[in-house]
Design a protein around this motif. Structure first.
Motif, PDB file in Angstrom:
ATOM      1  N   ALA A 163       0.826  -1.202   0.000  1.00 38.80           N
ATOM      2  CA  ALA A 163       0.000   0.000   0.000  1.00 38.80           C
ATOM      3  C   ALA A 163       0.861   1.253   0.000  1.00 38.80           C
ATOM      4  N   THR A 164       1.972   1.206   0.707  1.00 32.86           N
ATOM      5  CA  THR A 164       2.889   2.347   0.727  1.00 32.86           C
ATOM      6  C   THR A 164       3.447   2.591  -0.664  1.00 32.86           C
ATOM      7  N   ALA A 219       5.767  12.299  -0.156  1.00 34.35           N
ATOM      8  CA  ALA A 219       5.104  12.349   1.145  1.00 34.35           C
ATOM      9  C   ALA A 219       6.133  12.178   2.263  1.00 34.35           C
ATOM     10  N   SER A 220       5.766  12.680   3.422  1.00 32.34           N
ATOM     11  CA  SER A 220       6.600  12.484   4.611  1.00 32.34           C
ATOM     12  C   SER A 220       6.220  11.157   5.263  1.00 32.34           C
ATOM     13  N   LEU A 267       2.615   9.160   5.267  1.00 31.76           N
ATOM     14  CA  LEU A 267       2.477   7.738   4.953  1.00 31.76           C
ATOM     15  C   LEU A 267       1.860   6.964   6.114  1.00 31.76           C
ATOM     16  N   ALA A 268       2.158   7.354   7.338  1.00 28.93           N
ATOM     17  CA  ALA A 268       1.539   6.698   8.496  1.00 28.93           C
ATOM     18  C   ALA A 268       0.024   6.903   8.465  1.00 28.93           C
ATOM     19  N   ARG A 269      -0.422   8.121   8.172  1.00 28.08           N
ATOM     20  CA  ARG A 269      -1.864   8.388   8.092  1.00 28.08           C
ATOM     21  C   ARG A 269      -2.503   7.624   6.933  1.00 28.08           C
ATOM     22  N   ILE A 299       9.708  11.066   0.822  1.00 27.15           N
ATOM     23  CA  ILE A 299       9.879   9.716   0.313  1.00 27.15           C
ATOM     24  C   ILE A 299       9.481   9.706  -1.167  1.00 27.15           C
ATOM     25  N   HIS A 300      10.407   9.221  -1.991  1.00 29.25           N
ATOM     26  CA  HIS A 300      10.170   9.115  -3.439  1.00 29.25           C
ATOM     27  C   HIS A 300      10.494   7.700  -3.884  1.00 29.25           C
ATOM     28  N   LEU A 301       9.722   7.196  -4.833  1.00 30.32           N
ATOM     29  CA  LEU A 301      10.020   5.884  -5.393  1.00 30.32           C
ATOM     30  C   LEU A 301      11.177   5.979  -6.374  1.00 30.32           C
TER      31      LEU A 301
END
Length: 190
Positions: free
Chosen positions: A37-38, A49-50, A54-56, A92-94
């Protein structure tokens, strides 16, 4: 069957179907759904995203999101760079490999769900989609709800943003006066 019995049966069936769908996705994707999902979220709507974001989105604790991001970085699927606006945060970047893996996860998800719906005719699927769109819209109280609900979605498939019932519900909620929204959202802050 009484109306109450029909309501209970519908709720029981959707609960069983939801668990079966999660199980099918888990088997098809072949990994824990939180990292999947992340990855999917980062590839579709959360690039940069931070960890807090991502936690939310994933519904994990901050420390759980940190562990997943560390795992993604270690596996070469993502990078974590200092935020230019907040020295304490990371963006965070893929990586290219991460984007490929995210596409594979979304394809596996689509395949598993398509298989579950294979007994239905095209018309039945259309009717089910209409009913599910209404039900999903009723679960959204704010943008965080929407992002959490859509963490494994393919935005183009649902017509995001104009036809997506989740996005549209979040937009309607954000336009409501704060007092009314709080009353209707079971205490979820705006």
């Amino acid at each position: 069957m009484t109306a109450h019995d029909a309501q209970l049966r519908a709720a029981n069936l959707i609960g069983a179907f939801a668990l079966a769908a999660v199980g099918a996705m888990h088997r098809e994707i072949g990994q824990d759904l939180s990292p999947a999902a992340t990855l999917a979220s980062l590839s579709t709507f959360a690039d940069g995203a931070s960890i807090d974001d991502l936690a939310r989105i994933t519904g994990l604790s901050h420390s759980g999101a940190v562990r997943i991001v560390q795992r993604l970085v270690t596996d070469g699927l993502a990078t974590a760079t200092p935020s230019p606006t907040d020295g304490r945060a990371r963006e965070i970047h893929l990586t290219d490999l991460g984007r490929r893996r995210a596409r594979a996860i979304l394809a596996a998800r689509a395949q598993s769900l398509d298989g579950m719906l294979s007994p239905l005719s095209a018309r039945d699927r259309e009717l089910l989609a209409d009913v599910l769109a209404k039900a999903l819209a009723g679960t959204v109280h704010d943008r965080d709800d929407a992002r959490h609900t859509c963490r494994l979605c393919e935005p183009d498939v649902c017509g995001h943003p104009t036809r997506c019932p989740v996005t549209q519900a979040a937009t309607r909620q954000s336009l409501r006066p704060a007092d009314d929204r709080n009353a209707k959202s079971y205490g979820v802050p705006p």
